[in-house]
Write a protein that holds these residues in place. Sequence first.
Motif, mmCIF file in Angstrom:
data_model
loop_
_atom_site.group_PDB
_atom_site.id
_atom_site.type_symbol
_atom_site.label_atom_id
_atom_site.label_comp_id
_atom_site.label_asym_id
_atom_site.label_seq_id
_atom_site.Cartn_x
_atom_site.Cartn_y
_atom_site.Cartn_z
ATOM 1 N N LYS A 151 0.843 -1.197 0.000
ATOM 2 C CA LYS A 151 0.000 0.000 0.000
ATOM 3 C C LYS A 151 0.874 1.241 0.000
ATOM 4 C CE LYS A 151 -4.028 -1.961 2.354
ATOM 5 N NZ LYS A 151 -4.927 -1.831 3.535
ATOM 6 N N HIS A 178 -3.116 -13.349 3.734
ATOM 7 C CA HIS A 178 -3.692 -12.271 4.546
ATOM 8 C C HIS A 178 -2.924 -12.074 5.852
ATOM 9 C CE1 HIS A 178 -6.822 -12.385 1.589
ATOM 10 N NE2 HIS A 178 -7.176 -13.614 1.932
ATOM 11 N N LYS A 206 -11.260 -6.687 7.355
ATOM 12 C CA LYS A 206 -11.780 -5.537 6.626
ATOM 13 C C LYS A 206 -13.133 -5.117 7.198
ATOM 14 C CE LYS A 206 -9.489 -6.732 2.284
ATOM 15 N NZ LYS A 206 -9.678 -7.021 0.834
ATOM 16 N N ARG A 207 -13.325 -3.837 7.278
ATOM 17 C CA ARG A 207 -14.593 -3.312 7.783
ATOM 18 C C ARG A 207 -15.673 -3.431 6.718
ATOM 19 N NH1 ARG A 207 -12.875 2.361 10.808
ATOM 20 N NH2 ARG A 207 -11.469 1.423 12.370
ATOM 21 N N LYS A 208 -16.823 -3.948 7.150
ATOM 22 C CA LYS A 208 -17.948 -4.046 6.232
ATOM 23 C C LYS A 208 -18.609 -2.685 6.073
ATOM 24 C CE LYS A 208 -19.009 -8.877 7.301
ATOM 25 N NZ LYS A 208 -20.059 -9.824 7.764
ATOM 26 N N LYS A 209 -18.966 -2.392 4.834
ATOM 27 C CA LYS A 209 -19.632 -1.127 4.567
ATOM 28 C C LYS A 209 -21.052 -1.163 5.123
ATOM 29 C CE LYS A 209 -17.032 -0.082 0.364
ATOM 30 N NZ LYS A 209 -17.130 0.239 -1.094
#
Length: 260
Positions: A151, A178, A206-209
């Motif tokens: 990143k 991961h 990962k954050r869920k939308k």
Amino acid sequence: MRQEPIPKPSEPMQFRAIGLLRGRYIRSEDQLTRGHLLMEDGSKIDALILGRVISLVKNHMDLVAEHLWVVYPRTDDRTKQLQVQVMGIWEPETLQNRPPVLESNTDGTLRAVPPKSPVVSSQDLPDDYFSIRGEVVYQSGDKAQIAVKIKQVSRRDTKKSRAFKLQLQGVLEDKALHQFWDFKAQRQGDILVIQSAEFVAKMPPKRKKKKPKWTGRSGPITMPTPASGEGRSVGKPIRRDRPVTAAPSPANPADETHTS
């Protein structure tokens, strides 16, 4: 000024992909910033000169001689071969011949300060060395291939980040998908081969939308009906002050009207 071309990571999960290549830069016929690095083993690595180095290469470097280039590695999406972006040249020995820098004292007078020479000499650094830190997103023991996601934080907007995948050659004994790993790799030909690998941490989930909540509308919603094409209002109560009657069914099937 940096004391070494590849400093230690500032935090445990710092993404990066940087390396050192010693060779000659051969520019293309039509552009100074595009060309390739010619290595001692005869390998040719596609290279792009970044903006901060253009003036240095154009005005101060002897392109006939070999130099130790500080580069960002990339993997070509089509050929899967190594490419590099040149972000600097490490030759601390030449800094000793530069004039001193003028700095202001507390009383406003100027004093001459000699430039600080980096601790690590270019001759003491390993050639073809790369430091890769990132998330393992692909792992194949049969093919001995690993893909690492790196990143990049945008300089203009620190909230946004870009990412790219870098392909490495090697095998990890554990399942590393991961997970964040620290790799030390070496260039062999036009690929990067893993020399050592160290597990750092698991990547956070990962954050869920979140789905937007329905807040309603200010007015009624009109929906057409298949029978008449007209609409009725949704959101208002249906009036029940009038009786609802159904059409009478014919007592005798013969009373129905048929058309032929």
